[in-house]
Every structure is written in C-alpha cells, then in structure tokens.
Design an enzyme around this catalytic site. Structure first.
Site, PDB file in Angstrom:
ATOM      1  N   LEU A  59      12.974  -2.866   3.612  1.00 45.78           N
ATOM      2  CA  LEU A  59      13.157  -3.835   2.955  1.00 45.78           C
ATOM      3  C   LEU A  59      13.292  -5.664   3.708  1.00 45.78           C
ATOM      4  N   ASP A  65      12.442   2.404   4.324  1.00 42.41           N
ATOM      5  CA  ASP A  65      12.439   1.446   4.540  1.00 42.41           C
ATOM      6  C   ASP A  65      12.762  -0.266   4.363  1.00 42.41           C
ATOM      7  N   ILE A 124       0.957  -1.510  -0.018  1.00 41.72           N
ATOM      8  CA  ILE A 124      -0.067  -0.217  -0.283  1.00 41.72           C
ATOM      9  C   ILE A 124       0.614   1.429  -0.043  1.00 41.72           C
ATOM     10  N   THR A 154      -5.679   0.005  10.928  1.00 43.66           N
ATOM     11  CA  THR A 154      -6.207  -1.642  10.364  1.00 43.66           C
ATOM     12  C   THR A 154      -7.611  -1.809  10.740  1.00 43.66           C
ATOM     13  N   ASP A 155      -7.945  -2.234  10.094  1.00 44.19           N
ATOM     14  CA  ASP A 155      -9.860  -2.341  10.513  1.00 44.19           C
ATOM     15  C   ASP A 155     -10.107  -3.470  11.744  1.00 44.19           C
ATOM     16  N   GLU A 156      -9.311  -4.704  12.085  1.00 44.41           N
ATOM     17  CA  GLU A 156      -8.462  -4.883  12.924  1.00 44.41           C
ATOM     18  C   GLU A 156      -8.827  -5.051  13.758  1.00 44.41           C
ATOM     19  N   LYS A 204      -1.017 -13.290   1.249  1.00 38.40           N
ATOM     20  CA  LYS A 204      -2.635 -12.543   2.084  1.00 38.40           C
ATOM     21  C   LYS A 204      -3.915 -13.358   0.977  1.00 38.40           C
ATOM     22  N   THR A 253       2.856  -7.803   8.719  1.00 38.47           N
ATOM     23  CA  THR A 253       1.282  -7.388   8.669  1.00 38.47           C
ATOM     24  C   THR A 253       0.593  -8.417   7.947  1.00 38.47           C
ATOM     25  N   HIS A 296      -9.723 -16.695  14.908  1.00 35.70           N
ATOM     26  CA  HIS A 296     -10.014 -16.271  13.750  1.00 35.70           C
ATOM     27  C   HIS A 296     -11.070 -15.520  13.614  1.00 35.70           C
ATOM     28  N   TYR A 328      -1.047  -9.375  15.606  1.00 33.51           N
ATOM     29  CA  TYR A 328      -0.893  -8.678  14.748  1.00 33.51           C
ATOM     30  C   TYR A 328      -1.885  -7.577  14.812  1.00 33.51           C
ATOM     31  N   LYS A 344      -1.068  -3.158  16.585  1.00 30.42           N
ATOM     32  CA  LYS A 344      -1.564  -2.375  15.847  1.00 30.42           C
ATOM     33  C   LYS A 344      -2.044  -1.261  16.790  1.00 30.42           C
ATOM     34  N   ASP A 369      15.915   0.845   9.649  1.00 35.29           N
ATOM     35  CA  ASP A 369      14.356   1.126  10.499  1.00 35.29           C
ATOM     36  C   ASP A 369      13.633   1.562  11.091  1.00 35.29           C
ATOM     37  N   ARG A 416      -7.643 -20.751  11.348  1.00 32.31           N
ATOM     38  CA  ARG A 416      -6.551 -19.830  11.642  1.00 32.31           C
ATOM     39  C   ARG A 416      -6.570 -20.101  12.820  1.00 32.31           C
TER      40      ARG A 416
HETATM   41  P1  NAD Z   1       3.414  -4.552   3.592  1.00 30.78           P
HETATM   42  O1  NAD Z   1       3.434  -5.422   4.445  1.00 30.78           O
HETATM   43  O2  NAD Z   1       2.949  -4.642   1.741  1.00 30.78           O
HETATM   44  O3  NAD Z   1       4.531  -3.763   3.468  1.00 30.78           O
HETATM   45  C1  NAD Z   1       5.283  -3.180   4.587  1.00 30.78           C
HETATM   46  C2  NAD Z   1       6.484  -2.498   4.868  1.00 30.78           C
HETATM   47  O4  NAD Z   1       7.332  -1.917   6.161  1.00 30.78           O
HETATM   48  C3  NAD Z   1       7.530  -3.479   3.660  1.00 30.78           C
HETATM   49  O5  NAD Z   1       8.041  -2.567   2.649  1.00 30.78           O
HETATM   50  C4  NAD Z   1       8.533  -3.452   5.161  1.00 30.78           C
HETATM   51  O6  NAD Z   1      10.441  -3.393   4.111  1.00 30.78           O
HETATM   52  C5  NAD Z   1       8.716  -2.138   5.253  1.00 30.78           C
HETATM   53  N1  NAD Z   1       8.993  -3.006   7.046  1.00 30.78           N
HETATM   54  C6  NAD Z   1       8.798  -3.674   7.650  1.00 30.78           C
HETATM   55  N2  NAD Z   1       9.196  -3.549   8.924  1.00 30.78           N
HETATM   56  C7  NAD Z   1      10.150  -2.408   8.977  1.00 30.78           C
HETATM   57  C8  NAD Z   1      10.976  -1.596   9.589  1.00 30.78           C
HETATM   58  N3  NAD Z   1      11.314  -1.930  10.568  1.00 30.78           N
HETATM   59  N4  NAD Z   1      11.300  -0.462   9.799  1.00 30.78           N
HETATM   60  C9  NAD Z   1      11.220   0.126   8.124  1.00 30.78           C
HETATM   61  N5  NAD Z   1      10.564  -1.000   6.913  1.00 30.78           N
HETATM   62  C10 NAD Z   1      10.113  -1.433   8.111  1.00 30.78           C
HETATM   63  O7  NAD Z   1       2.320  -4.386   3.927  1.00 30.78           O
HETATM   64  P2  NAD Z   1       0.661  -3.097   3.736  1.00 30.78           P
HETATM   65  O8  NAD Z   1       0.320  -4.591   3.264  1.00 30.78           O
HETATM   66  O9  NAD Z   1       1.385  -2.143   2.251  1.00 30.78           O
HETATM   67  O10 NAD Z   1       0.883  -2.643   4.381  1.00 30.78           O
HETATM   68  C11 NAD Z   1       1.095  -1.241   5.012  1.00 30.78           C
HETATM   69  C12 NAD Z   1      -0.014  -0.633   6.393  1.00 30.78           C
HETATM   70  O11 NAD Z   1      -1.243  -0.701   6.769  1.00 30.78           O
HETATM   71  C13 NAD Z   1       0.152  -1.637   7.442  1.00 30.78           C
HETATM   72  O12 NAD Z   1       0.740  -1.064   8.567  1.00 30.78           O
HETATM   73  C14 NAD Z   1      -0.433  -2.468   7.761  1.00 30.78           C
HETATM   74  O13 NAD Z   1      -0.372  -2.490   9.350  1.00 30.78           O
HETATM   75  C15 NAD Z   1      -1.272  -1.299   7.140  1.00 30.78           C
HETATM   76  N6  NAD Z   1      -3.051  -2.093   6.702  1.00 30.78           N
HETATM   77  C16 NAD Z   1      -3.124  -2.920   5.709  1.00 30.78           C
HETATM   78  C17 NAD Z   1      -3.562  -3.790   5.244  1.00 30.78           C
HETATM   79  C18 NAD Z   1      -4.287  -4.798   3.985  1.00 30.78           C
HETATM   80  O14 NAD Z   1      -4.556  -5.228   3.700  1.00 30.78           O
HETATM   81  N7  NAD Z   1      -2.277  -4.954   3.564  1.00 30.78           N
HETATM   82  C19 NAD Z   1      -5.093  -3.276   5.537  1.00 30.78           C
HETATM   83  C20 NAD Z   1      -4.944  -1.944   6.374  1.00 30.78           C
HETATM   84  C21 NAD Z   1      -4.028  -2.121   7.099  1.00 30.78           C
HETATM   85  P1  TYD Z   2      -5.814 -11.915   5.240  1.00 32.98           P
HETATM   86  O1  TYD Z   2      -6.148 -11.928   3.630  1.00 32.98           O
HETATM   87  O2  TYD Z   2      -4.684 -12.997   5.537  1.00 32.98           O
HETATM   88  O3  TYD Z   2      -6.411 -11.108   5.797  1.00 32.98           O
HETATM   89  P2  TYD Z   2      -6.520 -11.003   7.017  1.00 32.98           P
HETATM   90  O4  TYD Z   2      -6.207 -11.888   7.427  1.00 32.98           O
HETATM   91  O5  TYD Z   2      -5.919  -9.732   7.839  1.00 32.98           O
HETATM   92  O6  TYD Z   2      -8.097  -9.832   7.416  1.00 32.98           O
HETATM   93  O7  TYD Z   2      -7.258 -13.850   5.073  1.00 32.98           O
HETATM   94  C1  TYD Z   2      -8.221 -12.832   4.974  1.00 32.98           C
HETATM   95  C2  TYD Z   2      -9.148 -13.704   4.888  1.00 32.98           C
HETATM   96  O8  TYD Z   2      -9.210 -15.172   4.191  1.00 32.98           O
HETATM   97  C3  TYD Z   2      -9.551 -14.945   6.498  1.00 32.98           C
HETATM   98  O9  TYD Z   2     -10.860 -14.752   6.597  1.00 32.98           O
HETATM   99  C4  TYD Z   2      -8.897 -15.269   6.750  1.00 32.98           C
HETATM  100  C5  TYD Z   2      -8.912 -15.584   5.201  1.00 32.98           C
HETATM  101  N1  TYD Z   2      -7.703 -16.443   4.536  1.00 32.98           N
HETATM  102  C6  TYD Z   2      -7.865 -18.000   4.063  1.00 32.98           C
HETATM  103  O10 TYD Z   2      -9.080 -18.813   3.895  1.00 32.98           O
HETATM  104  N2  TYD Z   2      -6.792 -18.849   3.726  1.00 32.98           N
HETATM  105  C7  TYD Z   2      -5.897 -18.253   3.252  1.00 32.98           C
HETATM  106  O11 TYD Z   2      -4.960 -18.869   3.265  1.00 32.98           O
HETATM  107  C8  TYD Z   2      -5.376 -16.231   4.037  1.00 32.98           C
HETATM  108  C9  TYD Z   2      -4.237 -16.394   3.571  1.00 32.98           C
HETATM  109  C10 TYD Z   2      -6.464 -16.516   4.430  1.00 32.98           C
END
Ligand code: NAD
Ligand code: TYD
Length: 347
Positions: free
Chosen positions: A40, A38, A17, A128-130, A192, A88, A280, A153, A157, A64, A277
């Site tokens: 990485l 980042d 994101i 996050t909504d979590e 994911k 994440t 879950h 996780y 957050k 970091d 999970r």
């Molecule tokens: P991602 O896992 O794709 O990316 C995370 C990034 O953070 C990576 O580039 C990683 O290298 C960097 N990072 C990790 N630890 C670090 C550290 N200690 N110092 C510097 N950089 C570091 O994650 P994403 O899906 O892009 O999520 C981004 C943000 O959005 C997160 O804060 C996550 O909690 C939040 N979020 C994600 C989702 C989703 O569905 N993916 C939904 C809601 C909120």
């Molecule tokens: P995920 O993409 O891991 O996001 P989050 O748990 O942060 O919401 O999971 C989304 C939904 O999909 C969640 O209900 C768990 C389910 N899921 C599976 O059924 N199989 C999988 O392999 C994964 C990764 C998730």
C-alpha cells in the site's frame, strides 16, 4: 500447463492492473484462492479491491515483497506467484530511483527465492514493453530483441526480468514474463498520461504535454491486459516472455490529449507544452503475435476504452480528488514546476 493454478499469491494486487487481475480471477466460475500481498504505497489502494473484499477465496496481507520472511511464509501456502508489485512511474524514477531498485529488483529476487524453495508450479513476472527502449519506426519489438532500457524504471524492470530468466535456467523455476504496453482504464492513479489528462480536463486544468507531444505509445485497456496475463499464466511456455500490446498504429501524446478533449468537451487551450522528459523514449511498438497464438486478443479499441475510462473518472471523483489534493500535489509541483499552481485543489 493449460489451466490456471488454484492458489495464487498476487503481489501488488491493490494497484491498477493487479486489482483488475484479482477481480478477473475472483469473478471466474471456478475461482482460484487469491492472496494479495501489497505494501500500500502511494499507488496502492484497498478501494480497488472493495468489489472482492467479501469473496470467500480472497485474502489481503499488507506487507513488502522485500520482506523475505513474510514472503516465504505466504509462498508456502500457494502454488504460484504473480508479481505486479513495483514502482511504476518513469517520472518518479527520474526524480528518485532508489525505491525502484529496492522493490523492482530486490523485491523480485525475494519472490523468486520463495518460489524456488516451495517448488511452485508457476511464477509470472509482470514486465513492460519499456524494456526494449526506444524503437525506430517501422520496427515492432519481438520478444527475442535485446533489452535496451533507458530510464531508471525500465532498467529496474530489466533487472527483474534477468533474474527471472536466471532462475528458470539455473533452478528450473517455471517462470513466464509478460511485457504489456501502456495501460489505461478505471482505477489508475492519476499520474500517467491518460488518468492525469482526464482528471485535469474534468477540472478544466492544463494538460502538460512533454516536448512536441510526438512520442508514441501502444495503449492497451486494463481488462485486456489482465486477460492477457491470465492467458500467459495458463498457457505460456516456461522460460518465455510474451508481448501484450493493442497493436495498430501507436498514438502520440497530442492524439491522447485530443481524445480527452473530445470526450470531456473541453477546449484545445488546455493543451500546454512543457519541458520534455529527460531521456524520453520516442516510440514503443509491439508485435504481440506470440501471445495471440495462445488465444489472447484485446477486445476494446482505443476510442471505446477511452469512453469507458472518461465515464469512470467522471463518476468516481471520490477515487481521485483526495489523491490530487494530497500526496500527488508534492510530486506534481516537483515534476511540472512551471505549472505548479495548476493541480487540482490548492493545499
Ligand atoms: P501501480 O503503481 O498502480 O501499482 C503497484 C502496486 O504495487 C501498488 O498497489 C503498490 O502498493 C504495490 N507495491 C509497490 N511496492 C511494493 C512492495 N515493495 N511490496 C509490495 N507491494 C508493493 O502499478 P500498475 O500500473 O498496476 O502496474 C503493475 C505492474 O505492471 C508493474 O509491475 C508495472 O511495471 C507493470 N506494467 C504497467 C504498465 C502500465 O502502463 N501501468 C504497463 C506495462 C507493465
Ligand atoms: P506515461 O503515461 O508516463 O507512460 P510511459 O512513460 O511509461 O510510457 O507517458 C506516456 C507518454 O505520455 C510518454 O510519451 C510521455 C507522455 N506524457 C506527457 O506528455 N505528459 C505527461 O504529463 C505524462 C505523465 C506523460
């Protein structure tokens, strides 16, 4: 504040994101200066930023967010921090929570301290909504609901958010928080549900559905999420959180799997139910009217977003094939033991 800050430090900008947000910012006519910090980790990927690598307003620093000295130096050169950096993935937090506490909790503290010292105009924490935990139908989570995190996780957050609220109340750091829902789209690390199922299906491999596949989530396209963050950055009220969700009926795991099968033309036999999970969360669903009142609205519905996503993964095997035959394999074997031999490409 009705306009975007001019000099941004984007932590975690090489992730899924964060990189969409950086591309959005640098694509603006009056683009701000963007420094990406980042570490990485396995999830960070400079290829996500290749499109902006030559932009005069862009700079990349590998490091970091827990490195206080580095963060303070970089914070002195900007007027705002946007924090995407985090561990994440819920399943990884269940296997190994340590890095979640370090980065998501201590790392956010490190950034907040730097914002306080340098009297930034804005600090945006991407949350996050979590944080709301499991929400029973038909309720929708609103921003003033109490946090009820249930995974390592989401607890990490919440830890980050609580510090943000404290820094606003105690030191008047102008913090805003976004609580985005489950995000999907191009450039997402294939762990994911959406990118995992899409890449598995493209290779005619099983899609592991947890339990009965009935847990529901609100799925938001990544560019809509990035625009929501930009809207809150420019127009949000300091001290407030903003939900960013697609809205409408949330979708369960089986519905996501069926959408992937339809778009890839693969058979239903790829759906394989695996052990659920632990802990879950059964349902997340958001009321996002607070962000919509700022003028944000998602543009893509799930079907259109999924069409774009599947097309991108189909034409970008160079993004995910090395991941799925490399770092990901070890995680896949630990997390999906009964399917351990079915990840892409044996090592
Ligand atoms: P991602 O896992 O794709 O990316 C995370 C990034 O953070 C990576 O580039 C990683 O290298 C960097 N990072 C990790 N630890 C670090 C550290 N200690 N110092 C510097 N950089 C570091 O994650 P994403 O899906 O892009 O999520 C981004 C943000 O959005 C997160 O804060 C996550 O909690 C939040 N979020 C994600 C989702 C989703 O569905 N993916 C939904 C809601 C909120
Ligand atoms: P995920 O993409 O891991 O996001 P989050 O748990 O942060 O919401 O999971 C989304 C939904 O999909 C969640 O209900 C768990 C389910 N899921 C599976 O059924 N199989 C999988 O392999 C994964 C990764 C998730």
């Amino acid at each position: 504040m009705a306009e975007l800050p001019r000099r941004l430090l984007v932590a975690g900008g090489a992730g899924f994101i964060g990189s969409a947000f950086v591309r959005l910012m640098l694509g603006l006519q009056q683009a701000p200066q963007v420094t990406v910090l980042d570490k990485l980790t396995y999830a960070g990927n400079l290829a996500n930023l290749a499109e902006v690598a030559e932009h005069p307003g862009y700079r990349f620093v590998e490091g970091d967010i827990c490195d206080r000295e580095l963060v303070e130096t970089l914070a002195g050169e900007v007027d705002c921090i946007v924090n995407f950096a985090a561990e994440t993935h819920v399943d990884r937090s269940i296997l190994d929570p340590d890095a979640f506490i370090k980065t998501d909790v201590y790392g956010t503290f490190s950034l907040l301290e730097a914002a306080r010292v340098h009297q930034h105009r804005r600090f945006l924490q991407v949350s996050t909504d979590e944080v709301y935990g499991d929400v029973e139908a038909p309720a929708l989570s609103v921003e003033d609901d109490p946090p009820r995190p249930r995974s390592p996780y989401s607890a990490s957050k919440v830890g980050a958010e609580m510090q943000c609220f404290a820094y606003h109340a105690t030191y008047a750091v102008p913090v805003v928080i976004t609580r985005g829902s489950n995000t999907y789209g191009p450039h997402q690390y294939p762990e994911k549900i959406v990118p995992l199922f899409v890449t598995q299906a493209l290779d005619s491999l099983p899609m592991p559905v947890y339990g009965d596949g009935g847990a529901v989530r609100d799925y938001l396209y990544v560019d809509d999420h990035a625009r929501g963050i930009a809207t809150v950055l420019a127009r949000g009220t300091a001290g407030r959180a903003y939900n960013l969700g697609q809205g409408g009926d949330p979708l369960n795991g089986l519905q996501v799997a069926r959408s992937v099968l339809r778009l890839t033309g693969r058979p239903a036999s790829l759906i394989q139910h695996v052990a659920d999970r632990p802990g879950h969360d059964r349902r997340y669903a958001l009321d996002s009217s607070r962000a919509r009142d700022l003028g944000w609205t998602p543009e893509l519905d799930f079907e259109s977003g999924m069409e774009r996503t599947v097309a991108w993964y189909e034409s970008h095997r160079e993004f995910w094939e090395p991941i799925k035959s490399g770092e990901f394999l070890d995680f896949y074997r630990r997390n999906y033991r009964p399917l351990a031999g079915t990840a892409t490409a044996p090592s």
